[in-house]
Write a protein that holds these residues in place. Structure first.
Motif, PDB file in Angstrom:
ATOM      1  N   GLN A 224       0.867  -1.175   0.000  1.00 51.47           N
ATOM      2  CA  GLN A 224       0.000   0.000   0.000  1.00 51.47           C
ATOM      3  C   GLN A 224       0.900   1.219   0.000  1.00 51.47           C
ATOM      4  N   GLY A 225       0.564   2.231  -0.825  1.00 54.60           N
ATOM      5  CA  GLY A 225       1.436   3.389  -0.880  1.00 54.60           C
ATOM      6  C   GLY A 225       0.764   4.669  -1.310  1.00 54.60           C
ATOM      7  N   VAL A 226       1.592   5.698  -1.392  1.00 53.25           N
ATOM      8  CA  VAL A 226       1.139   7.021  -1.815  1.00 53.25           C
ATOM      9  C   VAL A 226       2.265   7.712  -2.575  1.00 53.25           C
ATOM     10  N   GLN A 227       1.862   8.462  -3.602  1.00 53.08           N
ATOM     11  CA  GLN A 227       2.807   9.255  -4.382  1.00 53.08           C
ATOM     12  C   GLN A 227       2.486  10.714  -4.151  1.00 53.08           C
TER      13      GLN A 227
ATOM     14  N   PHE B 218       7.600   9.125  -3.329  1.00 53.94           N
ATOM     15  CA  PHE B 218       6.572   8.137  -3.015  1.00 53.94           C
ATOM     16  C   PHE B 218       6.985   7.364  -1.780  1.00 53.94           C
ATOM     17  N   GLY B 219       6.048   6.640  -1.212  1.00 55.10           N
ATOM     18  CA  GLY B 219       6.322   5.744  -0.102  1.00 55.10           C
ATOM     19  C   GLY B 219       5.324   4.605  -0.133  1.00 55.10           C
TER      20      GLY B 219
ATOM     21  N   THR C 116       7.423  -6.203   8.488  1.00 56.53           N
ATOM     22  CA  THR C 116       6.877  -5.204   7.576  1.00 56.53           C
ATOM     23  C   THR C 116       8.027  -4.328   7.112  1.00 56.53           C
ATOM     24  N   THR C 117       7.998  -3.931   5.840  1.00 59.64           N
ATOM     25  CA  THR C 117       9.032  -3.043   5.312  1.00 59.64           C
ATOM     26  C   THR C 117       8.395  -1.767   4.794  1.00 59.64           C
ATOM     27  N   ALA C 118       9.024  -0.634   5.115  1.00 59.79           N
ATOM     28  CA  ALA C 118       8.610   0.663   4.590  1.00 59.79           C
ATOM     29  C   ALA C 118       9.666   1.132   3.593  1.00 59.79           C
ATOM     30  N   PHE C 119       9.212   1.519   2.403  1.00 57.26           N
ATOM     31  CA  PHE C 119      10.086   2.038   1.351  1.00 57.26           C
ATOM     32  C   PHE C 119       9.741   3.502   1.121  1.00 57.26           C
TER      33      PHE C 119
END
Length: 112
Positions: A48-51, A62-63, A74-77
């Protein structure tokens, strides 16, 4: 302009698919990692992400987060999308992985 939607591959052989983005810049998709510190079978995992400002920026940030289906982590990019003079899109990102530990005293070893 950079479009995150589609199939992405990294230099280690991992694959990420980003589905259509809504007008707010949020998106979902899946991640299939080619590398993991586990003996378990690697499974495709949801993301799940947002730009940032999806229609206004040429090189948006983005993330996204990935909830791994084969481990308790869990990994956060976070990153940025770049487009070169030929129109080739490249994602540059960094990540933090947090795995579950059994007690607060073990928190020091929970993040990579």
């Amino acid at each position: 302009q950079c479009d995150l939607q589609g199939l992405w591959r990294n230099e280690l052989g991992s694959n990420m698919t980003i589905l259509a983005m809504n007008t707010a810049g949020t998106f979902s998709g899946s991640y299939h990692t080619a590398v993991a510190a586990t003996n378990k079978q690697i499974l495709v995992s949801p993301l799940q992400g947002v730009q940032q400002h999806p229609t206004a920026k040429r090189h948006p940030t983005f993330g996204f987060t990935v909830q791994w289906q084969f481990s308790d982590s869990t990994t956060a990019f976070v990153g940025q999308c770049f487009v070169d003079h030929r129109g080739k899109e490249t994602l540059e990102a960094t990540w933090l992985l947090r795995e579950e530990v059994l007690s607060h005293k073990d928190t020091w070893k929970a993040t990579r």
